[in-house]
Design a protein around this motif. Sequence first.
Motif, PDB file in Angstrom:
ATOM      1  N   SER A 197     -15.670  22.517  -7.300  1.00 19.58           N
ATOM      2  CA  SER A 197     -14.233  22.695  -7.087  1.00 19.58           C
ATOM      3  C   SER A 197     -13.704  21.717  -6.050  1.00 19.58           C
ATOM      4  CB  SER A 197     -13.965  24.139  -6.639  1.00 19.58           C
ATOM      5  OG  SER A 197     -12.591  24.386  -6.511  1.00 19.58           O
ATOM      6  N   PHE A 198     -14.424  21.538  -4.951  1.00 23.34           N
ATOM      7  CA  PHE A 198     -13.988  20.611  -3.909  1.00 23.34           C
ATOM      8  C   PHE A 198     -14.064  19.161  -4.370  1.00 23.34           C
ATOM      9  CE2 PHE A 198     -14.586  24.164  -0.926  1.00 23.34           C
ATOM     10  CZ  PHE A 198     -13.429  24.032  -0.181  1.00 23.34           C
ATOM     11  N   LEU A 199     -15.100  18.814  -5.138  1.00 24.64           N
ATOM     12  CA  LEU A 199     -15.208  17.445  -5.639  1.00 24.64           C
ATOM     13  C   LEU A 199     -14.069  17.113  -6.601  1.00 24.64           C
ATOM     14  CD1 LEU A 199     -19.059  17.061  -6.237  1.00 24.64           C
ATOM     15  CD2 LEU A 199     -17.666  15.877  -4.537  1.00 24.64           C
ATOM     16  N   LEU A 200     -13.679  18.067  -7.426  1.00 26.71           N
ATOM     17  CA  LEU A 200     -12.540  17.839  -8.314  1.00 26.71           C
ATOM     18  C   LEU A 200     -11.261  17.633  -7.505  1.00 26.71           C
ATOM     19  CD1 LEU A 200     -13.258  20.462 -11.132  1.00 26.71           C
ATOM     20  CD2 LEU A 200     -13.453  17.975 -11.295  1.00 26.71           C
ATOM     21  N   SER A 201     -11.126  18.357  -6.399  1.00 32.53           N
ATOM     22  CA  SER A 201      -9.965  18.175  -5.521  1.00 32.53           C
ATOM     23  C   SER A 201      -9.993  16.804  -4.857  1.00 32.53           C
ATOM     24  CB  SER A 201      -9.936  19.281  -4.465  1.00 32.53           C
ATOM     25  OG  SER A 201      -8.843  19.132  -3.595  1.00 32.53           O
ATOM     26  N   VAL A 202     -11.161  16.382  -4.395  1.00 26.84           N
ATOM     27  CA  VAL A 202     -11.297  15.068  -3.756  1.00 26.84           C
ATOM     28  C   VAL A 202     -11.007  13.950  -4.750  1.00 26.84           C
ATOM     29  CG1 VAL A 202     -12.975  13.489  -2.730  1.00 26.84           C
ATOM     30  CG2 VAL A 202     -12.880  15.860  -1.959  1.00 26.84           C
ATOM     31  N   MET A 203     -11.451  14.117  -6.005  1.00 25.58           N
ATOM     32  CA  MET A 203     -11.184  13.117  -7.029  1.00 25.58           C
ATOM     33  C   MET A 203      -9.684  13.042  -7.336  1.00 25.58           C
ATOM     34  SD  MET A 203     -14.436  13.911  -9.522  1.00 25.58           S
ATOM     35  CE  MET A 203     -14.167  12.583 -10.702  1.00 25.58           C
ATOM     36  N   ALA A 204      -8.991  14.188  -7.285  1.00 18.14           N
ATOM     37  CA  ALA A 204      -7.539  14.180  -7.473  1.00 18.14           C
ATOM     38  C   ALA A 204      -6.865  13.404  -6.344  1.00 18.14           C
ATOM     39  CB  ALA A 204      -7.010  15.615  -7.522  1.00 18.14           C
ATOM     40  N   TYR A 205      -7.363  13.573  -5.121  1.00 22.50           N
ATOM     41  CA  TYR A 205      -6.811  12.821  -3.985  1.00 22.50           C
ATOM     42  C   TYR A 205      -7.050  11.328  -4.162  1.00 22.50           C
ATOM     43  CZ  TYR A 205      -6.320  11.036   0.774  1.00 22.50           C
ATOM     44  OH  TYR A 205      -5.949  10.294   1.876  1.00 22.50           O
ATOM     45  N   ASP A 206      -8.209  10.953  -4.686  1.00 15.39           N
ATOM     46  CA  ASP A 206      -8.517   9.549  -4.955  1.00 15.39           C
ATOM     47  C   ASP A 206      -7.526   8.962  -5.958  1.00 15.39           C
ATOM     48  OD1 ASP A 206     -10.479   7.172  -4.971  1.00 15.39           O
ATOM     49  OD2 ASP A 206     -10.435   7.742  -7.090  1.00 15.39           O
ATOM     50  N   HIS A 207      -7.226   9.712  -7.033  1.00  9.44           N
ATOM     51  CA  HIS A 207      -6.229   9.257  -8.013  1.00  9.44           C
ATOM     52  C   HIS A 207      -4.846   9.147  -7.371  1.00  9.44           C
ATOM     53  CE1 HIS A 207      -8.911   9.195 -11.373  1.00  9.44           C
ATOM     54  NE2 HIS A 207      -9.157  10.487 -11.351  1.00  9.44           N
ATOM     55  N   TYR A 208      -4.529  10.099  -6.511  1.00 11.41           N
ATOM     56  CA  TYR A 208      -3.218  10.095  -5.841  1.00 11.41           C
ATOM     57  C   TYR A 208      -3.028   8.824  -5.013  1.00 11.41           C
ATOM     58  CZ  TYR A 208      -0.283  10.985  -1.737  1.00 11.41           C
ATOM     59  OH  TYR A 208       0.613  10.859  -0.706  1.00 11.41           O
ATOM     60  N   VAL A 209      -4.021   8.468  -4.222  1.00 11.66           N
ATOM     61  CA  VAL A 209      -3.912   7.270  -3.386  1.00 11.66           C
ATOM     62  C   VAL A 209      -3.857   6.021  -4.263  1.00 11.66           C
ATOM     63  CG1 VAL A 209      -5.013   5.891  -1.577  1.00 11.66           C
ATOM     64  CG2 VAL A 209      -5.091   8.386  -1.460  1.00 11.66           C
ATOM     65  N   ALA A 210      -4.674   5.978  -5.328  1.00 14.45           N
ATOM     66  CA  ALA A 210      -4.722   4.797  -6.198  1.00 14.45           C
ATOM     67  C   ALA A 210      -3.398   4.559  -6.915  1.00 14.45           C
ATOM     68  CB  ALA A 210      -5.845   4.969  -7.220  1.00 14.45           C
ATOM     69  N   ILE A 211      -2.707   5.628  -7.299  1.00 14.47           N
ATOM     70  CA  ILE A 211      -1.462   5.481  -8.065  1.00 14.47           C
ATOM     71  C   ILE A 211      -0.238   5.414  -7.161  1.00 14.47           C
ATOM     72  CG2 ILE A 211       0.048   6.645  -9.734  1.00 14.47           C
ATOM     73  CD1 ILE A 211      -2.467   7.695 -11.099  1.00 14.47           C
ATOM     74  N   CYS A 212      -0.210   6.227  -6.111  1.00 13.68           N
ATOM     75  CA  CYS A 212       0.981   6.312  -5.258  1.00 13.68           C
ATOM     76  C   CYS A 212       0.978   5.297  -4.117  1.00 13.68           C
ATOM     77  CB  CYS A 212       1.114   7.723  -4.691  1.00 13.68           C
ATOM     78  SG  CYS A 212       1.296   8.994  -5.954  1.00 13.68           S
ATOM     79  N   HIS A 213      -0.215   4.858  -3.691  1.00 19.33           N
ATOM     80  CA  HIS A 213      -0.293   3.892  -2.586  1.00 19.33           C
ATOM     81  C   HIS A 213      -1.313   2.796  -2.905  1.00 19.33           C
ATOM     82  CE1 HIS A 213       2.004   6.757  -0.161  1.00 19.33           C
ATOM     83  NE2 HIS A 213       1.159   7.695  -0.548  1.00 19.33           N
ATOM     84  N   PRO A 214      -1.123   2.067  -4.009  1.00 17.89           N
ATOM     85  CA  PRO A 214      -2.130   1.061  -4.420  1.00 17.89           C
ATOM     86  C   PRO A 214      -2.391  -0.031  -3.391  1.00 17.89           C
ATOM     87  CG  PRO A 214      -0.107   0.872  -5.712  1.00 17.89           C
ATOM     88  CD  PRO A 214       0.004   2.148  -4.950  1.00 17.89           C
ATOM     89  N   PRO A 215      -1.389  -0.537  -2.647  1.00 17.58           N
ATOM     90  CA  PRO A 215      -1.704  -1.595  -1.671  1.00 17.58           C
ATOM     91  C   PRO A 215      -2.615  -1.118  -0.541  1.00 17.58           C
ATOM     92  CG  PRO A 215       0.662  -1.521  -2.131  1.00 17.58           C
ATOM     93  CD  PRO A 215       0.069  -0.282  -2.689  1.00 17.58           C
ATOM     94  N   ARG A 216      -2.554   0.172  -0.228  1.00 16.77           N
ATOM     95  CA  ARG A 216      -3.330   0.713   0.892  1.00 16.77           C
ATOM     96  C   ARG A 216      -4.604   1.422   0.431  1.00 16.77           C
ATOM     97  NH1 ARG A 216       0.480   4.666   3.863  1.00 16.77           N
ATOM     98  NH2 ARG A 216      -1.337   4.764   5.239  1.00 16.77           N
ATOM     99  N   TYR A 217      -4.909   1.325  -0.873  1.00 20.03           N
ATOM    100  CA  TYR A 217      -6.036   2.105  -1.404  1.00 20.03           C
ATOM    101  C   TYR A 217      -7.354   1.764  -0.717  1.00 20.03           C
ATOM    102  CZ  TYR A 217      -9.479   3.993  -4.637  1.00 20.03           C
ATOM    103  OH  TYR A 217     -10.531   4.675  -5.178  1.00 20.03           O
ATOM    104  N   THR A 218      -7.678   0.482  -0.635  1.00 16.68           N
ATOM    105  CA  THR A 218      -8.964   0.077  -0.055  1.00 16.68           C
ATOM    106  C   THR A 218      -9.034   0.384   1.439  1.00 16.68           C
ATOM    107  OG1 THR A 218      -8.080  -2.168   0.238  1.00 16.68           O
ATOM    108  CG2 THR A 218      -9.377  -1.728  -1.754  1.00 16.68           C
ATOM    109  N   ALA A 219      -7.885   0.429   2.097  1.00 15.37           N
ATOM    110  CA  ALA A 219      -7.879   0.754   3.522  1.00 15.37           C
ATOM    111  C   ALA A 219      -8.069   2.252   3.759  1.00 15.37           C
ATOM    112  CB  ALA A 219      -6.581   0.285   4.171  1.00 15.37           C
ATOM    113  N   ILE A 220      -7.519   3.079   2.839  1.00 11.19           N
ATOM    114  CA  ILE A 220      -7.603   4.535   2.999  1.00 11.19           C
ATOM    115  C   ILE A 220      -8.923   5.071   2.459  1.00 11.19           C
ATOM    116  CG2 ILE A 220      -6.561   6.735   2.363  1.00 11.19           C
ATOM    117  CD1 ILE A 220      -3.866   5.317   2.234  1.00 11.19           C
ATOM    118  N   ILE A 221      -9.231   4.734   1.208  1.00 11.20           N
ATOM    119  CA  ILE A 221     -10.437   5.252   0.547  1.00 11.20           C
ATOM    120  C   ILE A 221     -11.565   4.251   0.741  1.00 11.20           C
ATOM    121  CG2 ILE A 221     -11.413   6.152  -1.585  1.00 11.20           C
ATOM    122  CD1 ILE A 221      -9.076   7.775  -0.608  1.00 11.20           C
TER     123      ILE A 221
END
Length: 325
Positions: free
Chosen positions: A131-155
Amino acid sequence: CLPTFECNYLILSFRFISNMGPRNQTGVSEFILQALTEDPELQSLLFILFLSINLLTVLGNLLIILAVSSDSHLHTPMYFFLSNLSFTDICFSTTTIPKMLVNLQAQNQSITYEGCLTQTCFVLVFASLESFLLSVMAYDHYVAICHPPRYTAIINLRLCGLLTLVSLLISILDALFLSLLSCCTDLESPYFFCEVVQVIKVACSETLINNIILYFAASILGALPFSGIIFSYTQIVSSISRIPSAGGKYKAFSTCGSHLSVVSLFYVSAFGATFTHSSRKTAVASMLYTVVTPMMNPFIYSLRNRDIKGALGNVIRKKESKMKW
Protein backbone atom coordinates in the motif's frame (compact mmCIF):
# COMPACT_ATOMS: atom_id res chain seq x y z
CA CYS A 1 11.84 -12.52 2.79
CA LEU A 2 12.41 -10.54 5.99
CA PRO A 3 14.28 -11.38 9.21
CA THR A 4 11.94 -13.31 11.51
CA PHE A 5 12.86 -11.35 14.65
CA GLU A 6 9.81 -9.11 14.44
CA CYS A 7 7.35 -11.96 14.01
CA ASN A 8 9.06 -14.06 16.70
CA TYR A 9 8.65 -11.09 19.00
CA LEU A 10 4.96 -10.94 18.08
CA ILE A 11 4.44 -14.62 18.91
CA LEU A 12 6.30 -14.36 22.21
CA SER A 13 4.27 -11.30 23.14
CA PHE A 14 1.03 -13.18 22.53
CA ARG A 15 2.27 -16.05 24.72
CA PHE A 16 3.32 -13.65 27.47
CA ILE A 17 0.02 -11.76 27.50
CA SER A 18 -2.01 -15.00 27.51
CA ASN A 19 -0.35 -15.99 30.81
CA MET A 20 -0.67 -12.64 32.60
CA GLY A 21 -3.86 -13.34 34.48
CA PRO A 22 -7.12 -15.28 34.79
CA ARG A 23 -8.88 -13.00 32.29
CA ASN A 24 -6.53 -13.99 29.48
CA GLN A 25 -5.89 -17.63 30.25
CA THR A 26 -7.19 -19.59 27.29
CA GLY A 27 -7.06 -22.99 25.70
CA VAL A 28 -6.63 -21.65 22.17
CA SER A 29 -4.48 -24.11 20.26
CA GLU A 30 -5.55 -23.68 16.67
CA PHE A 31 -7.66 -21.61 14.29
CA ILE A 32 -9.97 -22.94 11.58
CA LEU A 33 -9.75 -21.39 8.13
CA GLN A 34 -12.51 -21.48 5.55
CA ALA A 35 -12.40 -24.44 3.21
CA LEU A 36 -12.18 -23.65 -0.48
CA THR A 37 -14.37 -26.66 -1.25
CA GLU A 38 -15.45 -29.94 0.34
CA ASP A 39 -15.26 -31.86 -2.94
CA PRO A 40 -12.03 -33.96 -3.06
CA GLU A 41 -11.86 -33.76 -6.86
CA LEU A 42 -12.19 -29.98 -6.83
CA GLN A 43 -9.55 -29.81 -4.13
CA SER A 44 -7.07 -31.52 -6.47
CA LEU A 45 -7.93 -29.06 -9.25
CA LEU A 46 -7.64 -26.11 -6.88
CA PHE A 47 -4.28 -27.40 -5.66
CA ILE A 48 -2.96 -27.37 -9.25
CA LEU A 49 -4.55 -23.95 -9.89
CA PHE A 50 -3.04 -22.24 -6.85
CA LEU A 51 0.31 -23.92 -7.34
CA SER A 52 0.34 -22.53 -10.90
CA ILE A 53 -0.67 -19.08 -9.64
CA ASN A 54 2.13 -19.12 -7.09
CA LEU A 55 4.69 -20.15 -9.69
CA LEU A 56 3.45 -17.48 -12.13
CA THR A 57 3.57 -14.84 -9.40
CA VAL A 58 7.12 -15.67 -8.36
CA LEU A 59 8.40 -16.08 -11.94
CA GLY A 60 6.69 -12.95 -13.28
CA ASN A 61 7.89 -10.69 -10.48
CA LEU A 62 11.40 -12.17 -10.61
CA LEU A 63 11.51 -11.33 -14.33
CA ILE A 64 10.55 -7.73 -13.55
CA ILE A 65 13.34 -7.50 -10.95
CA LEU A 66 15.81 -9.12 -13.37
CA ALA A 67 14.84 -6.79 -16.21
CA VAL A 68 15.22 -3.67 -14.06
CA SER A 69 18.53 -4.76 -12.56
CA SER A 70 20.08 -5.87 -15.88
CA ASP A 71 19.20 -2.81 -17.98
CA SER A 72 21.01 0.40 -17.05
CA HIS A 73 18.31 2.47 -18.81
CA LEU A 74 15.84 1.28 -16.18
CA HIS A 75 17.93 2.43 -13.22
CA THR A 76 15.47 5.24 -12.51
CA PRO A 77 13.25 6.00 -9.49
CA MET A 78 10.09 4.69 -11.19
CA TYR A 79 11.62 1.28 -11.90
CA PHE A 80 13.36 1.21 -8.53
CA PHE A 81 9.93 1.39 -6.87
CA LEU A 82 8.54 -1.13 -9.37
CA SER A 83 11.24 -3.68 -8.52
CA ASN A 84 10.52 -3.18 -4.80
CA LEU A 85 6.81 -3.70 -5.51
CA SER A 86 7.63 -6.93 -7.34
CA PHE A 87 9.74 -8.15 -4.41
CA THR A 88 6.85 -7.34 -2.04
CA ASP A 89 4.41 -9.24 -4.27
CA ILE A 90 6.62 -12.33 -4.14
CA CYS A 91 6.71 -12.19 -0.35
CA PHE A 92 2.99 -11.41 -0.10
CA SER A 93 2.07 -14.39 -2.28
CA THR A 94 4.34 -16.86 -0.48
CA THR A 95 2.86 -15.78 2.86
CA THR A 96 -0.62 -17.12 2.05
CA ILE A 97 -0.58 -19.58 -0.87
CA PRO A 98 1.78 -22.28 0.54
CA LYS A 99 -0.46 -22.80 3.59
CA MET A 100 -3.50 -22.99 1.31
CA LEU A 101 -1.72 -25.67 -0.74
CA VAL A 102 -0.88 -27.64 2.42
CA ASN A 103 -4.50 -27.47 3.60
CA LEU A 104 -5.78 -28.60 0.20
CA GLN A 105 -3.36 -31.50 0.10
CA ALA A 106 -4.05 -32.60 3.69
CA GLN A 107 -7.78 -31.76 3.51
CA ASN A 108 -7.42 -30.06 6.87
CA GLN A 109 -8.23 -26.37 7.39
CA SER A 110 -6.64 -25.94 10.82
CA ILE A 111 -3.63 -23.76 11.53
CA THR A 112 -1.73 -23.61 14.80
CA TYR A 113 -2.00 -20.63 17.13
CA GLU A 114 1.63 -19.64 16.54
CA GLY A 115 1.32 -20.25 12.80
CA CYS A 116 -1.76 -18.05 12.56
CA LEU A 117 -0.09 -15.18 14.42
CA THR A 118 3.03 -15.47 12.27
CA GLN A 119 0.96 -15.44 9.08
CA THR A 120 -1.05 -12.46 10.36
CA CYS A 121 2.18 -10.59 11.03
CA PHE A 122 3.61 -11.20 7.56
CA VAL A 123 0.31 -10.51 5.77
CA LEU A 124 0.03 -7.17 7.56
CA VAL A 125 3.67 -6.25 6.89
CA PHE A 126 3.52 -6.97 3.16
CA ALA A 127 0.00 -5.61 2.63
CA SER A 128 1.02 -2.37 4.36
CA LEU A 129 4.29 -2.23 2.41
CA GLU A 130 2.47 -2.74 -0.91
CA SER A 131 0.00 0.00 0.00
CA PHE A 132 2.78 2.45 0.87
CA LEU A 133 4.79 1.60 -2.26
CA LEU A 134 1.75 2.28 -4.44
CA SER A 135 1.41 5.65 -2.68
CA VAL A 136 5.10 6.45 -3.22
CA MET A 137 4.80 5.51 -6.90
CA ALA A 138 1.82 7.89 -7.21
CA TYR A 139 3.99 10.65 -5.73
CA ASP A 140 6.71 9.83 -8.28
CA HIS A 141 4.17 10.23 -11.11
CA TYR A 142 2.94 13.48 -9.56
CA VAL A 143 6.41 15.04 -9.53
CA ALA A 144 7.20 13.76 -13.05
CA ILE A 145 4.02 15.23 -14.57
CA CYS A 146 3.42 18.35 -12.45
CA HIS A 147 7.04 19.42 -11.88
CA PRO A 148 9.12 17.92 -14.74
CA PRO A 149 11.99 20.48 -14.60
CA ARG A 150 12.56 19.73 -10.90
CA TYR A 151 12.04 15.96 -11.13
CA THR A 152 15.70 14.92 -10.94
CA ALA A 153 16.33 17.37 -8.11
CA ILE A 154 13.37 16.14 -6.03
CA ILE A 155 13.31 12.40 -6.79
CA ASN A 156 16.88 11.22 -6.26
CA LEU A 157 18.38 7.90 -5.17
CA ARG A 158 18.65 8.98 -1.55
CA LEU A 159 14.97 9.95 -1.35
CA CYS A 160 13.92 6.70 -3.06
CA GLY A 161 15.82 4.63 -0.52
CA LEU A 162 14.49 6.73 2.36
CA LEU A 163 10.85 6.44 1.25
CA THR A 164 11.17 2.67 0.82
CA LEU A 165 12.85 2.27 4.22
CA VAL A 166 10.23 4.41 6.00
CA SER A 167 7.45 2.40 4.33
CA LEU A 168 9.02 -0.83 5.55
CA LEU A 169 9.52 0.45 9.11
CA ILE A 170 5.93 1.70 9.39
CA SER A 171 4.66 -1.64 8.08
CA ILE A 172 6.70 -3.57 10.67
CA LEU A 173 5.66 -1.27 13.52
CA ASP A 174 2.02 -1.63 12.48
CA ALA A 175 2.37 -5.42 12.72
CA LEU A 176 4.17 -5.25 16.08
CA PHE A 177 1.36 -3.08 17.42
CA LEU A 178 -0.83 -6.21 17.31
CA SER A 179 1.43 -7.88 19.87
CA LEU A 180 -0.72 -6.11 22.49
CA LEU A 181 -3.52 -8.58 21.73
CA SER A 182 -4.25 -12.14 22.76
CA CYS A 183 -7.08 -14.42 21.63
CA CYS A 184 -9.68 -15.90 23.99
CA THR A 185 -11.56 -18.23 21.68
CA ASP A 186 -10.82 -20.51 18.77
CA LEU A 187 -11.17 -18.60 15.54
CA GLU A 188 -13.28 -19.82 12.65
CA SER A 189 -12.34 -17.42 9.88
CA PRO A 190 -14.26 -16.57 6.68
CA TYR A 191 -10.83 -16.09 5.07
CA PHE A 192 -8.48 -18.64 3.55
CA PHE A 193 -5.68 -17.26 5.70
CA CYS A 194 -5.22 -15.57 9.10
CA GLU A 195 -6.29 -11.97 8.62
CA VAL A 196 -5.76 -9.17 11.12
CA VAL A 197 -9.43 -8.08 11.29
CA GLN A 198 -10.55 -11.56 12.32
CA VAL A 199 -7.79 -11.86 14.94
CA ILE A 200 -8.76 -8.51 16.46
CA LYS A 201 -12.42 -9.57 16.69
CA VAL A 202 -11.57 -12.49 18.99
CA ALA A 203 -8.97 -10.66 21.09
CA CYS A 204 -9.36 -10.73 24.87
CA SER A 205 -9.32 -6.96 25.25
CA GLU A 206 -12.50 -4.87 25.52
CA THR A 207 -14.62 -4.21 22.43
CA LEU A 208 -13.78 -0.50 22.50
CA ILE A 209 -10.06 -1.24 22.58
CA ASN A 210 -10.48 -3.76 19.77
CA ASN A 211 -12.26 -1.17 17.62
CA ILE A 212 -9.61 1.45 18.34
CA ILE A 213 -6.87 -0.98 17.31
CA LEU A 214 -8.83 -2.02 14.22
CA TYR A 215 -9.39 1.55 13.02
CA PHE A 216 -5.80 2.49 13.81
CA ALA A 217 -4.47 -0.44 11.78
CA ALA A 218 -6.90 0.32 8.93
CA SER A 219 -5.86 3.97 8.83
CA ILE A 220 -2.17 3.07 8.68
CA LEU A 221 -2.67 0.25 6.19
CA GLY A 222 -5.18 1.87 3.86
CA ALA A 223 -6.43 5.38 4.60
CA LEU A 224 -3.08 7.15 4.90
CA PRO A 225 -1.44 5.86 1.68
CA PHE A 226 -4.76 5.93 -0.21
CA SER A 227 -5.19 9.60 0.72
CA GLY A 228 -1.70 10.23 -0.70
CA ILE A 229 -2.69 8.51 -3.95
CA ILE A 230 -5.91 10.54 -4.23
CA PHE A 231 -4.02 13.80 -3.63
CA SER A 232 -1.34 12.91 -6.19
CA TYR A 233 -3.83 12.03 -8.91
CA THR A 234 -5.96 15.09 -8.18
CA GLN A 235 -2.91 17.23 -8.93
CA ILE A 236 -2.01 15.08 -11.95
CA VAL A 237 -5.48 15.41 -13.50
CA SER A 238 -5.44 19.15 -12.86
CA SER A 239 -2.03 19.46 -14.53
CA ILE A 240 -3.00 17.26 -17.51
CA SER A 241 -6.19 19.27 -18.11
CA ARG A 242 -4.05 22.35 -18.77
CA ILE A 243 -2.07 20.65 -21.58
CA PRO A 244 -3.36 22.14 -24.88
CA SER A 245 -2.84 19.20 -27.26
CA ALA A 246 -4.79 15.95 -27.08
CA GLY A 247 -1.62 14.01 -27.89
CA GLY A 248 0.19 15.60 -24.96
CA LYS A 249 -2.69 14.74 -22.63
CA TYR A 250 -2.72 11.12 -23.79
CA LYS A 251 1.05 10.77 -23.42
CA ALA A 252 1.01 12.23 -19.90
CA PHE A 253 -1.91 10.12 -18.75
CA SER A 254 -0.62 6.90 -20.36
CA THR A 255 2.36 6.94 -18.00
CA CYS A 256 -0.09 6.44 -15.11
CA GLY A 257 -2.24 3.74 -16.74
CA SER A 258 -0.46 0.70 -15.31
CA HIS A 259 -0.22 2.20 -11.84
CA LEU A 260 -3.92 3.13 -11.82
CA SER A 261 -4.85 -0.43 -12.85
CA VAL A 262 -2.82 -1.94 -9.99
CA VAL A 263 -4.13 0.61 -7.47
CA SER A 264 -7.74 -0.06 -8.47
CA LEU A 265 -7.35 -3.84 -8.25
CA PHE A 266 -5.56 -3.75 -4.90
CA TYR A 267 -7.65 -1.17 -3.03
CA VAL A 268 -11.08 -2.21 -4.29
CA SER A 269 -10.46 -5.83 -3.27
CA ALA A 270 -8.74 -4.92 0.03
CA PHE A 271 -11.49 -2.53 1.14
CA GLY A 272 -14.09 -5.05 -0.02
CA ALA A 273 -12.51 -7.77 2.12
CA THR A 274 -12.41 -5.44 5.14
CA PHE A 275 -15.89 -3.89 5.03
CA THR A 276 -18.04 -6.57 3.35
CA HIS A 277 -20.30 -8.45 5.77
CA SER A 278 -21.07 -11.41 3.51
CA SER A 279 -18.64 -14.26 4.20
CA ARG A 280 -18.66 -15.38 0.55
CA LYS A 281 -17.96 -11.88 -0.78
CA THR A 282 -15.28 -11.43 1.89
CA ALA A 283 -13.59 -14.65 0.78
CA VAL A 284 -13.64 -13.60 -2.89
CA ALA A 285 -12.28 -10.12 -2.12
CA SER A 286 -9.52 -11.52 0.10
CA MET A 287 -8.56 -13.91 -2.70
CA LEU A 288 -8.27 -11.01 -5.14
CA TYR A 289 -5.90 -8.82 -3.14
CA THR A 290 -3.73 -11.59 -1.68
CA VAL A 291 -3.49 -14.00 -4.61
CA VAL A 292 -4.65 -12.41 -7.87
CA THR A 293 -3.15 -8.92 -7.49
CA PRO A 294 0.48 -10.09 -6.95
CA MET A 295 0.13 -12.34 -10.00
CA MET A 296 -1.40 -9.64 -12.22
CA ASN A 297 1.06 -6.84 -11.42
CA PRO A 298 3.91 -8.17 -13.64
CA PHE A 299 1.50 -8.67 -16.56
CA ILE A 300 0.00 -5.19 -16.17
CA TYR A 301 3.39 -3.47 -16.07
CA SER A 302 5.09 -5.58 -18.74
CA LEU A 303 2.23 -5.50 -21.27
CA ARG A 304 1.76 -1.72 -21.03
CA ASN A 305 5.43 -0.76 -20.77
CA ARG A 306 7.71 -0.85 -23.82
CA ASP A 307 10.85 -0.36 -21.71
CA ILE A 308 10.09 -3.44 -19.59
CA LYS A 309 9.24 -5.51 -22.68
CA GLY A 310 12.47 -4.38 -24.33
CA ALA A 311 14.54 -5.23 -21.25
CA LEU A 312 12.90 -8.65 -20.96
CA GLY A 313 13.59 -9.27 -24.65
CA ASN A 314 17.26 -8.42 -24.12
CA VAL A 315 17.45 -10.80 -21.15
CA ILE A 316 15.89 -13.63 -23.17
CA ARG A 317 18.20 -13.02 -26.14
CA LYS A 318 21.25 -13.07 -23.87
CA LYS A 319 20.14 -16.38 -22.38
CA GLU A 320 19.57 -17.86 -25.82
CA SER A 321 23.00 -16.76 -27.06
CA LYS A 322 24.65 -18.32 -24.00
CA MET A 323 22.78 -21.58 -24.57
CA LYS A 324 23.99 -21.72 -28.20
CA TRP A 325 27.58 -21.32 -27.09
